[in-house]
Design an enzyme around this catalytic site. Sequence first.
Site, PDB file in Angstrom:
ATOM      1  N   LYS A   1      -5.757  -7.595 -18.544  1.00 33.14           N
ATOM      2  CA  LYS A   1      -5.521  -8.637 -19.544  1.00 33.14           C
ATOM      3  C   LYS A   1      -4.561  -8.082 -20.582  1.00 33.14           C
ATOM      4  CE  LYS A   1      -7.905 -11.596 -22.892  1.00 33.14           C
ATOM      5  NZ  LYS A   1      -9.233 -11.994 -23.400  1.00 33.14           N
TER       6      LYS A   1
ATOM      7  N   LYS B   1      -4.223 -11.677 -16.370  1.00 29.69           N
ATOM      8  CA  LYS B   1      -4.021 -12.681 -17.411  1.00 29.69           C
ATOM      9  C   LYS B   1      -2.976 -12.174 -18.387  1.00 29.69           C
ATOM     10  CE  LYS B   1      -6.499 -15.237 -20.999  1.00 29.69           C
ATOM     11  NZ  LYS B   1      -7.725 -15.429 -21.760  1.00 29.69           N
TER      12      LYS B   1
HETATM   13 ZN   LIG Z   1     -12.432 -11.636 -26.741  1.00 30.97          ZN
END
Ligand SMILES: [Zn+2]
Length: 341
Positions: free
Chosen positions: A210, A263
């Site tokens: 992420k 992501k």
């Molecule tokens: Zn968070």
Amino acid sequence: MDLTHRPRRLRRDRVRGLVSETSLEPTDLIAPVFVDATTDERVPIESMPGHERVPIDESVARVEEVLETGVEAVMLFGIPESKDPEGTRAWAEDGVIQEALRRITSETDAYVITDVCLCEYTDHGHCGPLEEELRSEGGVAEDGPGCEPTLTVDNDATLEALEKIVTSHARAGADMVAPSGMMDGMVETIREALDGAGFEHVPIMSYAAKYESAFYGPFRDAADGAPSFGNRRHYQMDPANSREAMREVRLDAEQGADVMMVKPALPYLDIISAVRREFDHPVAAYNVSGEYAMLHAAAEKGWLDLEEVALESLLSIKRAGADLILTYFAEDVAQRLPAGQ
Ligand SMILES: [Zn+2]
């Protein structure tokens, strides 16, 4: 001129489907759903046209709307009625997610995944409780001198909170949990907590790679989770790094993650592709709020055909190697795909 090779032969109408390499189906998609304990009515999210925060009472109806489009899975995000420095409402038995989960899982057939993080529950908006860190260069304080104590998220204290969150979600009926805070050791901690509480069957979809991305902007309107100071670069990944993503995914694989998520999606298709090549796990991609908002904004100006670019975006994410896609386009795109394949 040697024209033995004419790839155009296979681009004619009736053969295109036969040689198509990638297909997209409603069952590939996961629709994010926002449940808000601070409201009695649905609240449109301005920067994400077509999306709303719904009160707990409307959560079942909201999920039924998703199911009608052919999408079978939802990712739940909660906005609690109150916040504190520790984010304690994240694991409250009568918390917003726990209440919504009990209703959705008893009244619908949806496959319900829960986002597991603290940023929507802490009053400072960071993904865990804070600690002071001396001589930090990457801490939360924007530009404190090197020897001043700065604040950062306390990794190991956050792990203790994650244990409480996942067991409360599993007890309330979560089919899958998705830790998104990028804490070191989060997957191992969560696996042990779930197994210890008798939830060996609940899989973990880890937000494994992420990135600290500006494409999350509109989500912060939706989930009310913007950090009140500083940024998240001391726990989320540097957009410049790809080898580090492989290391993060490998650590999560060793710790027992079932699904690996990248992501955002579109600016990180190379990462999706690399994870696909190097690991056997299912790969998820999160087509984030900024990716959704920018297409909507361009379409509003008449510069892009929204339906076409939405479909093409999701197809490209699938082509890069994602098996499942979290996307705010889930319902709109699913409705346009041929059903029942
Ligand atoms: Zn968070």
